[in-house]
Structures are given as structure tokens and as C-alpha cells.
Design a protein around this motif. Structure first.
Motif, short mmCIF file in Angstrom:
data_model
loop_
_atom_site.label_atom_id
_atom_site.label_comp_id
_atom_site.label_asym_id
_atom_site.label_seq_id
_atom_site.Cartn_x
_atom_site.Cartn_y
_atom_site.Cartn_z
N TYR A 103 -4.46 4.49 5.71
CA TYR A 103 -4.14 3.12 6.04
C TYR A 103 -3.50 2.38 4.86
O TYR A 103 -3.55 2.83 3.72
CB TYR A 103 -5.42 2.37 6.46
CG TYR A 103 -5.90 2.73 7.83
CD1 TYR A 103 -6.72 3.83 8.04
CD2 TYR A 103 -5.54 1.96 8.92
CE1 TYR A 103 -7.17 4.17 9.30
CE2 TYR A 103 -5.98 2.28 10.20
CZ TYR A 103 -6.79 3.38 10.38
OH TYR A 103 -7.22 3.70 11.63
N THR A 108 -3.83 -1.31 3.09
CA THR A 108 -4.82 -2.38 3.04
C THR A 108 -4.37 -3.44 2.04
O THR A 108 -3.77 -3.11 1.02
CB THR A 108 -6.19 -1.83 2.61
OG1 THR A 108 -6.49 -0.65 3.37
CG2 THR A 108 -7.28 -2.85 2.84
N TYR A 124 -5.52 -6.98 -0.22
CA TYR A 124 -6.63 -7.69 -0.81
C TYR A 124 -6.14 -8.97 -1.46
O TYR A 124 -5.00 -9.07 -1.89
CB TYR A 124 -7.31 -6.82 -1.88
CG TYR A 124 -8.02 -5.61 -1.32
CD1 TYR A 124 -7.32 -4.44 -1.05
CD2 TYR A 124 -9.39 -5.64 -1.05
CE1 TYR A 124 -7.96 -3.33 -0.53
CE2 TYR A 124 -10.04 -4.54 -0.54
CZ TYR A 124 -9.32 -3.40 -0.27
OH TYR A 124 -9.96 -2.30 0.25
N GLN A 172 -7.32 -11.76 -4.54
CA GLN A 172 -8.20 -11.90 -5.69
C GLN A 172 -8.04 -13.26 -6.35
O GLN A 172 -6.92 -13.63 -6.73
CB GLN A 172 -7.94 -10.78 -6.72
CG GLN A 172 -8.95 -10.79 -7.86
CD GLN A 172 -8.74 -9.67 -8.85
OE1 GLN A 172 -7.63 -9.22 -9.08
NE2 GLN A 172 -9.83 -9.19 -9.45
N GLY A 214 -13.94 -10.31 -7.81
CA GLY A 214 -13.40 -9.05 -7.35
C GLY A 214 -12.47 -9.26 -6.17
O GLY A 214 -12.53 -10.29 -5.49
N PRO A 215 -11.58 -8.33 -5.91
CA PRO A 215 -10.67 -8.44 -4.76
C PRO A 215 -11.46 -8.54 -3.45
O PRO A 215 -12.53 -7.96 -3.31
CB PRO A 215 -9.86 -7.14 -4.82
CG PRO A 215 -9.95 -6.70 -6.24
CD PRO A 215 -11.31 -7.11 -6.70
N PHE A 250 -11.13 -8.14 0.77
CA PHE A 250 -10.38 -7.52 1.87
C PHE A 250 -9.76 -8.59 2.76
O PHE A 250 -10.42 -9.55 3.15
CB PHE A 250 -11.34 -6.64 2.68
CG PHE A 250 -10.74 -6.04 3.92
CD1 PHE A 250 -10.79 -6.71 5.14
CD2 PHE A 250 -10.15 -4.80 3.87
CE1 PHE A 250 -10.26 -6.14 6.28
CE2 PHE A 250 -9.61 -4.22 5.01
CZ PHE A 250 -9.66 -4.89 6.22
N GLN A 295 -5.91 -4.70 7.28
CA GLN A 295 -5.60 -3.28 7.15
C GLN A 295 -4.83 -2.82 8.38
O GLN A 295 -5.10 -3.28 9.50
CB GLN A 295 -6.88 -2.47 7.02
CG GLN A 295 -6.71 -0.97 6.88
CD GLN A 295 -8.06 -0.28 6.79
OE1 GLN A 295 -8.74 -0.07 7.78
NE2 GLN A 295 -8.44 0.04 5.57
N TYR A 308 -2.86 -8.03 -3.51
CA TYR A 308 -2.60 -6.62 -3.81
C TYR A 308 -2.56 -5.80 -2.52
O TYR A 308 -3.39 -6.00 -1.63
CB TYR A 308 -3.72 -6.03 -4.67
CG TYR A 308 -3.84 -6.59 -6.07
CD1 TYR A 308 -4.76 -7.59 -6.35
CD2 TYR A 308 -3.04 -6.11 -7.09
CE1 TYR A 308 -4.89 -8.10 -7.63
CE2 TYR A 308 -3.16 -6.61 -8.38
CZ TYR A 308 -4.09 -7.60 -8.64
OH TYR A 308 -4.22 -8.10 -9.91
N LEU A 340 -3.03 -1.83 -1.18
CA LEU A 340 -3.72 -0.61 -1.60
C LEU A 340 -3.31 0.51 -0.64
O LEU A 340 -3.47 0.38 0.57
CB LEU A 340 -5.23 -0.79 -1.57
CG LEU A 340 -6.07 0.45 -1.83
CD1 LEU A 340 -5.85 0.95 -3.26
CD2 LEU A 340 -7.56 0.17 -1.62
N LEU A 395 -5.28 7.16 -4.81
CA LEU A 395 -5.49 5.81 -4.31
C LEU A 395 -4.92 4.84 -5.34
O LEU A 395 -5.36 4.84 -6.50
CB LEU A 395 -6.98 5.58 -4.12
CG LEU A 395 -7.42 4.44 -3.22
CD1 LEU A 395 -6.90 4.61 -1.81
CD2 LEU A 395 -8.94 4.35 -3.21
N PHE A 420 -3.52 0.84 -6.28
CA PHE A 420 -3.30 -0.57 -6.00
C PHE A 420 -1.87 -0.94 -6.38
O PHE A 420 -1.31 -0.40 -7.35
CB PHE A 420 -4.25 -1.44 -6.82
CG PHE A 420 -5.53 -1.77 -6.12
CD1 PHE A 420 -6.62 -0.92 -6.20
CD2 PHE A 420 -5.64 -2.91 -5.36
CE1 PHE A 420 -7.81 -1.22 -5.55
CE2 PHE A 420 -6.82 -3.22 -4.69
CZ PHE A 420 -7.90 -2.36 -4.78
N GLY A 421 -1.28 -1.85 -5.63
CA GLY A 421 0.02 -2.37 -5.99
C GLY A 421 -0.04 -3.18 -7.27
O GLY A 421 -1.12 -3.48 -7.80
N THR A 422 1.12 -3.56 -7.74
CA THR A 422 1.23 -4.29 -9.00
C THR A 422 0.74 -5.72 -8.90
O THR A 422 0.48 -6.36 -9.90
CB THR A 422 2.68 -4.28 -9.49
OG1 THR A 422 3.54 -4.68 -8.40
CG2 THR A 422 3.09 -2.88 -9.94
#
Lengths: 112, 114
Positions: free
Chosen positions: A32, A34, A36, A38, A43-44, A46, A49, A87, A89, A100, A102-104
């Protein structure tokens, strides 16, 4: 090296629609995408998705083209409280291994 | 979803020392993850800690530097060993409830190494 890239920052005004795109050329076939959110010192969290086409929930929509090499998070009618870093993911394929990643991250600033 | 807490929330440490970060979840979960987030940067996965098996480390992270324990389905620890200023970062744990890509994160531990 497989990467997941996003625009560094975006500016918007209250009530506007914001679209944030993530590029992920080497996405794994079966996983998937996903997104997020932040806030500072947290923390990030959700958001949404999806696997393909379009997904919508109470806070956002996610658009995924057929080749799945990108995805776009759409935030309808943003408010000041949507100011945050967003972000994506995804699981990327890199020389036969899945990773896995995470995007920038995209820093969204919503102004009055 | 899940409620995740981390201890400590922040710490300032001297170089050469070690710090153990705790992650507690309010429900039993199989998959737990540890991430590092350097200031202004994205999250980087350190390791996956599934209960009942050895932690799996990502490229660039080794067990000697970041030993992980996973004694049960609600708890995990990450130790940052022999710290240097380059280890200054936020360390986050997360749990996977719907798979690896549906994760719920703790609030993070802000570590400063002098």
C-alpha cells in the motif's frame, strides 16, 4: 538507490484545496501507499492509505495512477490546524530487496 | 489504533555513554519498529522488532550500536550505545496494526549528545 520524493514545502490559505504529490518509481508491487501527518514534537499520525485509483476518508483523498509510481494526497478546504509536515510511506524495490521508505516530507503552511 | 508511550521523552547525554529508550503499547502487537529522525529530516527505519524473533536491522544500522529487546507483545527497548554527537536525533517507535505500512507512532524521544 530507490527514493521517495516530495516537494519540500507548500503554502496555502484557509479554505483552499491542497494537493501534495509523492514520487515513488520503484514501488513494490503488492504494498500500500500510506500518508502521515506530523506536528512538531509529535510522532507521525496516520491519514489515509490506498493501493490504486482513489480512496477517500473523512479528512483526505488519495489519488493513485495505474502505474502507482506516484500518489497525490488531497486535503479539501484546509484550515490553520493543517499546518504540518506530510509524509508518504511506501515499500520500494531496490536491487531485489524490499525497503520501507518514508518520503522526504512536505512542509505545508496554511495562512489566514 | 493504539496508544504508544515512550520514555524518556528527552535526554541530554555525554559522549561515550549509552541510553535505553522504552516503548510501551496499550495492546498486544506483533510488529514494532524503531526509527530515527534527525532535525528537519524525514524518518529513517533503524530496525524491525517482532516478538519472538531477532530484530532485523536496516542497512547502516548494526546491533552493537543499537541493541533492541522485545520481551513481550507490548514492550520494546532501543539502546543507543557509545553515543557521539552524531547520534543526536529523535528516536521513535511505532507499531504495525494493519501491516508494515499502517503504523502508529509514539511521541518520540529527543536525544542530545554533548
Amino acid at each position: 538507490l530507490a527514493k521517495t520524493t516530495q516537494p519540500i514545502s507548500m503554502d496555502s490559505y484557509e479554505g483552499q484545496e491542497v494537493n501534495i504529490t509523492c514520487s515513488h518509481n520503484n514501488i513494490a508491487t503488492n504494498d500500500y501507499i500510506t500518508w502521515y501527518q506530523q506536528f512538531p514534537s509529535q510522532g507521525p499520525r496516520f491519514i489515509i492509505q490506498g493501493y490504486k485509483t482513489k480512496v477517500t476518508n473523512e479528512v483526505a483523498s488519495l489519488f493513485i495512477p495505474a502505474d502507482r509510481k506516484s500518489s497525490t494526497l488531497s486535503l479539501p478546504r484546509v484550515s490553520l490546524s493543517d499546518t504540518a509536515v506530510y509524509y508518504c510511506l511506501v515499500t520500494l524495490m531496490n536491487t531485489g530487496f524490499q525497503k520501507l521508505v518514508f518520503g522526504t516530507g512536505t512542509r505545508l503552511l496554511v495562512s489566514p | 489504533s493504539a496508544v504508544i508511550s515512550q520514555k524518556p521523552s528527552r535526554d541530554i547525554c555525554q559522549r561515550g555513554t549509552s541510553l535505553t529508550i522504552q516503548c510501551q503499547v496499550d495492546s498486544q502487537v506483533t510488529m514494532m519498529f524503531w526509527y530515527r529522525q534527525q532535525p528537519g529530516q524525514s524518518l529513517t527505519l533503524i530496525a524491525t522488532a517482532n516478538q519472538g524473533s531477532e530484530a532485523t536491522y536496516e542497512s547502516g544500522f548494526v546491533i552493537d550500536k543499537f541493541p533492541i529487546s522485545r520481551p513481550n507483545l507490548t514492550f520494546s527497548t532501543l539502546t543507543v550505545s557509545n553515543m557521539s554527537p552524531e547520534d543526536s536525533s529523535i528516536y521513535l517507535c511505532s507499531v504495525g496494526l494493519g501491516g508494515t505500512d499502517t503504523q502508529y507512532f509514539g511521541p518520540g524521544t529527543r536525544l542530545t549528545v554533548l
